[in-house]
Write a protein that holds these residues in place. Sequence first.
Motif, PDB file in Angstrom:
ATOM      1  N   UNK A  78       0.842  -1.541   0.048  1.00  0.00           N
ATOM      2  CA  UNK A  78      -0.086   0.130   0.151  1.00  0.00           C
ATOM      3  C   UNK A  78       0.809   1.337  -0.005  1.00  0.00           C
ATOM      4  N   UNK A  79       1.850   1.177   0.892  1.00  0.00           N
ATOM      5  CA  UNK A  79       2.903   2.443   1.101  1.00  0.00           C
ATOM      6  C   UNK A  79       3.527   2.611  -0.471  1.00  0.00           C
ATOM      7  N   UNK A  80       3.855   1.713  -1.327  1.00  0.00           N
ATOM      8  CA  UNK A  80       4.458   1.630  -2.309  1.00  0.00           C
ATOM      9  C   UNK A  80       3.575   2.154  -3.565  1.00  0.00           C
ATOM     10  N   UNK A  81       2.167   1.985  -3.311  1.00  0.00           N
ATOM     11  CA  UNK A  81       1.363   2.282  -4.673  1.00  0.00           C
ATOM     12  C   UNK A  81       0.049   3.395  -4.430  1.00  0.00           C
ATOM     13  N   UNK A 182      -0.600  -5.118  -9.762  1.00  0.00           N
ATOM     14  CA  UNK A 182      -0.977  -3.762  -9.263  1.00  0.00           C
ATOM     15  C   UNK A 182      -0.587  -2.666 -10.095  1.00  0.00           C
ATOM     16  N   UNK A 183       0.608  -2.920 -10.681  1.00  0.00           N
ATOM     17  CA  UNK A 183       1.185  -1.745 -11.567  1.00  0.00           C
ATOM     18  C   UNK A 183       0.352  -1.979 -12.925  1.00  0.00           C
ATOM     19  N   UNK A 184      -0.045  -2.895 -13.465  1.00  0.00           N
ATOM     20  CA  UNK A 184      -0.806  -3.097 -14.527  1.00  0.00           C
ATOM     21  C   UNK A 184      -2.105  -2.461 -14.508  1.00  0.00           C
ATOM     22  N   UNK A 185      -2.772  -2.644 -13.272  1.00  0.00           N
ATOM     23  CA  UNK A 185      -4.299  -2.214 -13.029  1.00  0.00           C
ATOM     24  C   UNK A 185      -4.173  -0.552 -12.869  1.00  0.00           C
ATOM     25  N   UNK A 186      -2.931  -0.044 -12.514  1.00  0.00           N
ATOM     26  CA  UNK A 186      -2.809   1.418 -12.295  1.00  0.00           C
ATOM     27  C   UNK A 186      -2.480   2.079 -13.607  1.00  0.00           C
ATOM     28  N   UNK A 187      -1.873   1.275 -14.561  1.00  0.00           N
ATOM     29  CA  UNK A 187      -1.671   1.831 -15.891  1.00  0.00           C
ATOM     30  C   UNK A 187      -2.738   1.997 -16.437  1.00  0.00           C
ATOM     31  N   UNK A 188      -3.908   1.178 -16.207  1.00  0.00           N
ATOM     32  CA  UNK A 188      -5.239   1.062 -16.869  1.00  0.00           C
ATOM     33  C   UNK A 188      -6.239   2.119 -16.391  1.00  0.00           C
TER      34      UNK A 188
END
Length: 189
Positions: A78-81, A182-188
Amino acid sequence: MLNRRTVLTAALVATAASATRALADGGMSRISAYAFSFPALSGDDIRLAAFTGKPLLVVNTASLCGYTPQYAGLQELWSEFRERGFTVIGVPSNDFGSQEPGGTSEISETAHHQYGVTFPIAAKAIVVGPMAHPFYKWAADARPREVPRWNFHKYLIGCDGYVAEVFASAVEPTDTRIKMAVAKALADS
């Protein structure tokens, strides 16, 4: 002369056909995760609609489980994203091995004081079976083969509000598979 069964069958077929056409035409939408809320451990509500368009990781937790140290990994994830809009929501549950027997103060002691959790924590909820919280019933309908089988089961909800990925209890929150999802979902978003 038409009998009652014939009339009812015809009406049912017409209704089903109408519903199918409406779905095909985009007239009805499926319910997304954003339709649900959880009572918060703090007494307020955690309304998933507040996170519309952003990914969520919903995790059923327990204070006395061998996986309880995953709280630290969830906090790290959570802290990272979180600055990019990602949220983790912990949902304490006593469903597996009676490993969440305590109340609000015991759950808070474990999550907040022992592991330093600052992401939202729900009040204790049922996550499996006929009495499951509506979010968990919805997720089970969406992914019937990937329902929680133990504590720390993880549902990644994509920016569209639907289940994007599911991670079993043994998958650590800091595992590359979760971080990449998570990174992919954030990119979307």
